[in-house]
Every structure is written in structure tokens, then in C-alpha cells.
Design a protein around this motif. Sequence first.
Motif, PDB file in Angstrom:
ATOM      1  N   ASP A 108     -10.194   7.552  21.092  1.00 16.46           N
ATOM      2  CA  ASP A 108     -10.851   8.320  22.142  1.00 16.46           C
ATOM      3  C   ASP A 108     -10.993   7.408  23.357  1.00 16.46           C
ATOM      4  OD1 ASP A 108     -13.032   6.628  21.605  1.00 16.46           O
ATOM      5  OD2 ASP A 108     -14.029   8.115  20.352  1.00 16.46           O
ATOM      6  N   GLU A 109     -11.476   7.960  24.447  1.00 15.98           N
ATOM      7  CA  GLU A 109     -11.541   7.163  25.674  1.00 15.98           C
ATOM      8  C   GLU A 109     -12.549   6.015  25.565  1.00 15.98           C
ATOM      9  OE1 GLU A 109      -9.484   7.164  28.057  1.00 15.98           O
ATOM     10  OE2 GLU A 109      -8.372   8.918  27.367  1.00 15.98           O
ATOM     11  N   GLU A 110     -13.579   6.179  24.713  1.00 15.19           N
ATOM     12  CA  GLU A 110     -14.555   5.107  24.545  1.00 15.19           C
ATOM     13  C   GLU A 110     -13.925   3.878  23.881  1.00 15.19           C
ATOM     14  OE1 GLU A 110     -15.239   8.307  23.989  1.00 15.19           O
ATOM     15  OE2 GLU A 110     -16.512   8.454  25.788  1.00 15.19           O
ATOM     16  N   THR A 111     -12.942   4.107  23.014  1.00 14.05           N
ATOM     17  CA  THR A 111     -12.320   2.968  22.317  1.00 14.05           C
ATOM     18  C   THR A 111     -11.032   2.499  23.008  1.00 14.05           C
ATOM     19  OG1 THR A 111     -11.121   4.493  20.850  1.00 14.05           O
ATOM     20  CG2 THR A 111     -13.259   3.647  20.067  1.00 14.05           C
ATOM     21  N   ARG A 112     -10.657   3.137  24.134  1.00 13.41           N
ATOM     22  CA  ARG A 112      -9.428   2.713  24.828  1.00 13.41           C
ATOM     23  C   ARG A 112      -9.471   1.228  25.238  1.00 13.41           C
ATOM     24  NH1 ARG A 112      -5.080   5.040  27.042  1.00 13.41           N
ATOM     25  NH2 ARG A 112      -5.902   7.168  26.818  1.00 13.41           N
ATOM     26  N   PRO A 113     -10.621   0.709  25.761  1.00 14.18           N
ATOM     27  CA  PRO A 113     -10.636  -0.725  26.103  1.00 14.18           C
ATOM     28  C   PRO A 113     -10.274  -1.618  24.925  1.00 14.18           C
ATOM     29  CG  PRO A 113     -12.491   0.378  27.133  1.00 14.18           C
ATOM     30  CD  PRO A 113     -11.880   1.377  26.193  1.00 14.18           C
ATOM     31  N   ALA A 114     -10.742  -1.249  23.731  1.00 14.63           N
ATOM     32  CA  ALA A 114     -10.404  -2.049  22.550  1.00 14.63           C
ATOM     33  C   ALA A 114      -8.913  -1.949  22.240  1.00 14.63           C
ATOM     34  CB  ALA A 114     -11.233  -1.581  21.350  1.00 14.63           C
ATOM     35  N   ALA A 115      -8.332  -0.746  22.422  1.00 13.71           N
ATOM     36  CA  ALA A 115      -6.898  -0.566  22.180  1.00 13.71           C
ATOM     37  C   ALA A 115      -6.072  -1.401  23.166  1.00 13.71           C
ATOM     38  CB  ALA A 115      -6.535   0.911  22.296  1.00 13.71           C
ATOM     39  N   LEU A 116      -6.525  -1.413  24.430  1.00 13.33           N
ATOM     40  CA  LEU A 116      -5.807  -2.199  25.441  1.00 13.33           C
ATOM     41  C   LEU A 116      -5.912  -3.692  25.159  1.00 13.33           C
ATOM     42  CD1 LEU A 116      -6.827  -0.220  28.649  1.00 13.33           C
ATOM     43  CD2 LEU A 116      -4.572  -0.256  27.563  1.00 13.33           C
ATOM     44  N   ALA A 117      -7.074  -4.134  24.723  1.00 14.08           N
ATOM     45  CA  ALA A 117      -7.261  -5.548  24.397  1.00 14.08           C
ATOM     46  C   ALA A 117      -6.365  -5.942  23.213  1.00 14.08           C
ATOM     47  CB  ALA A 117      -8.728  -5.829  24.084  1.00 14.08           C
ATOM     48  N   LEU A 118      -6.267  -5.037  22.216  1.00 12.17           N
ATOM     49  CA  LEU A 118      -5.405  -5.298  21.057  1.00 12.17           C
ATOM     50  C   LEU A 118      -3.942  -5.395  21.486  1.00 12.17           C
ATOM     51  CD1 LEU A 118      -4.808  -5.529  18.030  1.00 12.17           C
ATOM     52  CD2 LEU A 118      -4.863  -3.006  17.914  1.00 12.17           C
ATOM     53  N   ALA A 119      -3.513  -4.471  22.346  1.00 13.09           N
ATOM     54  CA  ALA A 119      -2.125  -4.486  22.816  1.00 13.09           C
ATOM     55  C   ALA A 119      -1.835  -5.773  23.584  1.00 13.09           C
ATOM     56  CB  ALA A 119      -1.855  -3.270  23.694  1.00 13.09           C
ATOM     57  N   ALA A 120      -2.765  -6.196  24.443  1.00  8.74           N
ATOM     58  CA  ALA A 120      -2.558  -7.420  25.216  1.00  8.74           C
ATOM     59  C   ALA A 120      -2.440  -8.629  24.291  1.00  8.74           C
ATOM     60  CB  ALA A 120      -3.710  -7.612  26.193  1.00  8.74           C
ATOM     61  N   ARG A 121      -3.251  -8.634  23.254  1.00  3.57           N
ATOM     62  CA  ARG A 121      -3.213  -9.743  22.291  1.00  3.57           C
ATOM     63  C   ARG A 121      -1.872  -9.805  21.573  1.00  3.57           C
ATOM     64  NH1 ARG A 121      -7.807 -10.362  17.532  1.00  3.57           N
ATOM     65  NH2 ARG A 121      -6.633 -11.809  16.175  1.00  3.57           N
ATOM     66  N   LEU A 122      -1.361  -8.659  21.161  1.00  2.00           N
ATOM     67  CA  LEU A 122      -0.081  -8.623  20.447  1.00  2.00           C
ATOM     68  C   LEU A 122       1.083  -8.955  21.383  1.00  2.00           C
ATOM     69  CD1 LEU A 122      -0.660  -5.441  18.252  1.00  2.00           C
ATOM     70  CD2 LEU A 122      -0.735  -7.841  17.508  1.00  2.00           C
ATOM     71  N   ARG A 123       0.991  -8.492  22.631  1.00  2.00           N
ATOM     72  CA  ARG A 123       2.044  -8.829  23.600  1.00  2.00           C
ATOM     73  C   ARG A 123       2.082 -10.328  23.857  1.00  2.00           C
ATOM     74  NH1 ARG A 123       0.326  -3.709  27.357  1.00  2.00           N
ATOM     75  NH2 ARG A 123       1.750  -2.159  26.443  1.00  2.00           N
ATOM     76  N   ALA A 124       0.917 -10.932  23.924  1.00  2.00           N
ATOM     77  CA  ALA A 124       0.856 -12.378  24.140  1.00  2.00           C
ATOM     78  C   ALA A 124       1.491 -13.133  22.985  1.00  2.00           C
ATOM     79  CB  ALA A 124      -0.597 -12.820  24.326  1.00  2.00           C
TER      80      ALA A 124
ATOM     81  N   GLU B  45     -13.555   1.255  12.668  1.00  2.00           N
ATOM     82  CA  GLU B  45     -12.823  -0.016  12.679  1.00  2.00           C
ATOM     83  C   GLU B  45     -13.466  -0.999  13.659  1.00  2.00           C
ATOM     84  OE1 GLU B  45     -10.230   3.079  11.087  1.00  2.00           O
ATOM     85  OE2 GLU B  45     -11.237   2.943  13.035  1.00  2.00           O
ATOM     86  N   LEU B  46     -13.891  -0.456  14.799  1.00  2.00           N
ATOM     87  CA  LEU B  46     -14.508  -1.315  15.806  1.00  2.00           C
ATOM     88  C   LEU B  46     -15.780  -1.954  15.246  1.00  2.00           C
ATOM     89  CD1 LEU B  46     -13.897  -2.093  18.728  1.00  2.00           C
ATOM     90  CD2 LEU B  46     -15.376  -0.220  19.476  1.00  2.00           C
ATOM     91  N   ALA B  47     -16.549  -1.176  14.473  1.00  2.00           N
ATOM     92  CA  ALA B  47     -17.790  -1.697  13.888  1.00  2.00           C
ATOM     93  C   ALA B  47     -17.509  -2.758  12.830  1.00  2.00           C
ATOM     94  CB  ALA B  47     -18.597  -0.549  13.277  1.00  2.00           C
ATOM     95  N   GLN B  48     -16.334  -2.653  12.168  1.00  2.00           N
ATOM     96  CA  GLN B  48     -15.975  -3.590  11.099  1.00  2.00           C
ATOM     97  C   GLN B  48     -15.122  -4.759  11.610  1.00  2.00           C
ATOM     98  OE1 GLN B  48     -14.123  -1.507   7.757  1.00  2.00           O
ATOM     99  NE2 GLN B  48     -15.236   0.357   8.316  1.00  2.00           N
ATOM    100  N   ASN B  49     -14.864  -4.782  12.944  1.00  2.00           N
ATOM    101  CA  ASN B  49     -13.941  -5.791  13.496  1.00  2.00           C
ATOM    102  C   ASN B  49     -12.608  -5.735  12.752  1.00  2.00           C
ATOM    103  OD1 ASN B  49     -13.304  -7.808  15.392  1.00  2.00           O
ATOM    104  ND2 ASN B  49     -13.605  -9.405  13.847  1.00  2.00           N
ATOM    105  N   ALA B  50     -12.118  -4.480  12.626  1.00  2.00           N
ATOM    106  CA  ALA B  50     -10.896  -4.238  11.857  1.00  2.00           C
ATOM    107  C   ALA B  50      -9.996  -3.292  12.642  1.00  2.00           C
ATOM    108  CB  ALA B  50     -11.241  -3.662  10.493  1.00  2.00           C
ATOM    109  N   VAL B  51      -8.844  -3.007  12.058  1.00  2.34           N
ATOM    110  CA  VAL B  51      -7.890  -2.100  12.679  1.00  2.34           C
ATOM    111  C   VAL B  51      -7.151  -1.345  11.574  1.00  2.34           C
ATOM    112  CG1 VAL B  51      -6.116  -3.911  12.788  1.00  2.34           C
ATOM    113  CG2 VAL B  51      -5.918  -1.934  14.270  1.00  2.34           C
ATOM    114  N   ALA B  52      -6.868  -0.074  11.823  1.00  4.31           N
ATOM    115  CA  ALA B  52      -6.061   0.700  10.878  1.00  4.31           C
ATOM    116  C   ALA B  52      -4.591   0.462  11.203  1.00  4.31           C
ATOM    117  CB  ALA B  52      -6.406   2.182  10.992  1.00  4.31           C
ATOM    118  N   LEU B  53      -3.832   0.029  10.196  1.00  6.69           N
ATOM    119  CA  LEU B  53      -2.405  -0.288  10.360  1.00  6.69           C
ATOM    120  C   LEU B  53      -1.585   0.671   9.522  1.00  6.69           C
ATOM    121  CD1 LEU B  53      -0.801  -3.819  10.309  1.00  6.69           C
ATOM    122  CD2 LEU B  53       0.212  -1.942   9.016  1.00  6.69           C
TER     123      LEU B  53
END
Length: 347
Positions: free
Chosen positions: A262-278, A314-322
Motif C-alpha cells: 500500500d502507499e504507506e509501505t511504499r517508502p520501505a519498498a523503495l528503500a529495499l529496491a535501492a538496497r538491492l540495486r546497490a 513484514e515491516l513490524a518483523q523487519n522481514a520481507v515476503a519472498l
Amino acid sequence: PDLPKPFKRYQVAPVWRAEKPGQGRFREFVQCDVDIVGTASLAADAECVQVDSAVMDALGVPDVQIRVNNRRILEGLSTLAGGADANRMKAVFRAIDKLDKQGPDTVRELLVSQDGLTPDQAARVLAFVSITGSNAERLAQARELMAGVETAQKGLDELQTVLDLAAAGGVPADRVQVDLSIARGLDYYTGTVFETFLLGLPGFGSVMSGGRYDGLISLFIGKDMPAVGISVGLDRLLAGLIELKRVEAPKSVVEVYVAVFDEETRPAALALAARLRAAGLRVEVSYEAGKIGKQFKHADRLGARVALVIGPEELAQNAVALKDLRAGAQAVVPLDGIEAKVRQALC
């Protein structure tokens, strides 16, 4: 003028050409040029053949043949063409250059209808450029047919020298073939000419070619400047290797797709993408939020192999669904070390 001669250079750059697009032929492509300027030594011509062979070996290109000729030999064809003048012979060269792609019947028709040769002259020209046998046999037959034609005999001497020097430089003898039909349609070639073919793709065209162009630079600087060069068309070579199934064409440039819960978790998604791109991974982030199943289908159509989601849980658990989009398996994994987990899923 200040550069010490001979001057060697290479360049990798985009090239544009008024080309009719086709198999391995593009109007824009990337080309690597190699040139040796300021020496008339045939050792430079042989070095271009060495470069050709070494490049193909370094790239792991199988079953290639470097076909060589000399424009001086072709200039002697004017004798077989009834003493045709220089302008007509340039047209004859352009017709001969089409032999590999369009076949002898088409070239014969061009020689007669466009270039003004008689059917008998066209037949003699085609017979000469179609000489077969070993390199020694081809050169011997050419010498016999060009007896008394001084320019052609000089070209044959030069061609023999280039063959000998290339062999001395380590180029396998069976990789280099005398081909009296190689003309290179451009007018500025003056001596050795060479083209390289993938043997598994007849009619595909050359992937690396060039020759000696002693008169070209003098047009711009007003003094003699001998030169020889060779170029590999990277796009055409890659297209050929893909067709031979020696290289697998990637289905997509996207490896990882990050869905947005959702839009509330978009910043976390963008941060994850930036981390993987790096970390060097190729990542795309969804522009739409919600309907995760729909986003996964879009990721699959893009050719992504892994999809990731960070929802509120996932955000609360510092995790990600893969999700492995090939196997369909999905798991929640810690965000720590996610780069390694994604790489493992991509294997």
C-alpha cells in the motif's frame, strides 16, 4: 602530426548506417575498431588477422573462418571484364561483394544488367572469384588466370605474405581462407581485405571485417598515410551467437520485482529496491499499490524471477515476503542479509 608512427588505436563506439534492417543488420549498432596507421608493412595487415583470431578465441566464438583477399587482385579483373574502366570496376566490386548474401545468379544478372558486362565477361569474372581448393591451389589458379597482369600478381604476392605472417603469429592455418570473392564494397580499400564468418550461419554475413586503406587519410591531411584496420560488429556477433544458441538471450532485464502493499509501505519498498540495486541486482518497483496477486502476474510477464513484498506485518518483523516466481514457493525471510537470499533464489 605529433604522434609517433606507426600509430595504433582502438575504439568502441556506436555506429549508424543507412542499412536495410534484417537478420543481424541494424541501423544503429556498437562497433569495435582496431587500426594501424603510418606503415605500409604487410606485417600490420597480418597483425589485424591476429587480432581477429585472438578476439574470437577470447570471446569463445566457435567455428569461425577469416576469409582474405587483396584488392589489387580484383583490379586485375578488368582484364577478364574486357578492359573495363575504373568506375565500372568499382561497380563490379560492389556486385561481387553481394555474392555470399545473394548468390551467383543474382550477381551475374547485376554484372550484365547494371555494370555493362557481356554474359561471357560476367561468366569469366564469376569463375575467377569462385575458384576453390586449398589456399595454395587457389593462389596458383589465380596466378595462372592472371598471367601477365602485373597488378594482380603483386596482389597475389602480398596475399601470400599476409598468410605466411599470420601463420607465424599463431593464427591456425585452417582458420584463414583465401577467398577471391571478398571485395569489401567500399571504394577506399587498396590492398588486403578480410571478412570473418560464423560457419554455422551461412548467409548471415561477416561479423568482423576490414582491410588496407592507404589513400583515405591523405584525402584529409594532404599527404600519404598508409593504414590498415579491422572492426567487429558487436550487435551482429551477439545476434549470430544467440541464433547459434551459444548465448542465451535474456528474457528480461528485470531480475527482482518489488511489489507495493500500500502507499504507506511504499517508502520501505523503495528503500529495499535501492538496497538491492546497490548490490548489483536489477530491480523494478511497482507503480501501483494493492492487489498483490495482480502485481505478481505483472512481474511474471516482465520475466522477473523473484518478487518481494514488505507489508505491515513484514515491516513490524523487519522481514520481507519472498516469492520464487518459477517454483511458486513463498516464504517470509529476515531483511538482514536479504541480498544473499535473493541471489540464492536467482540461482
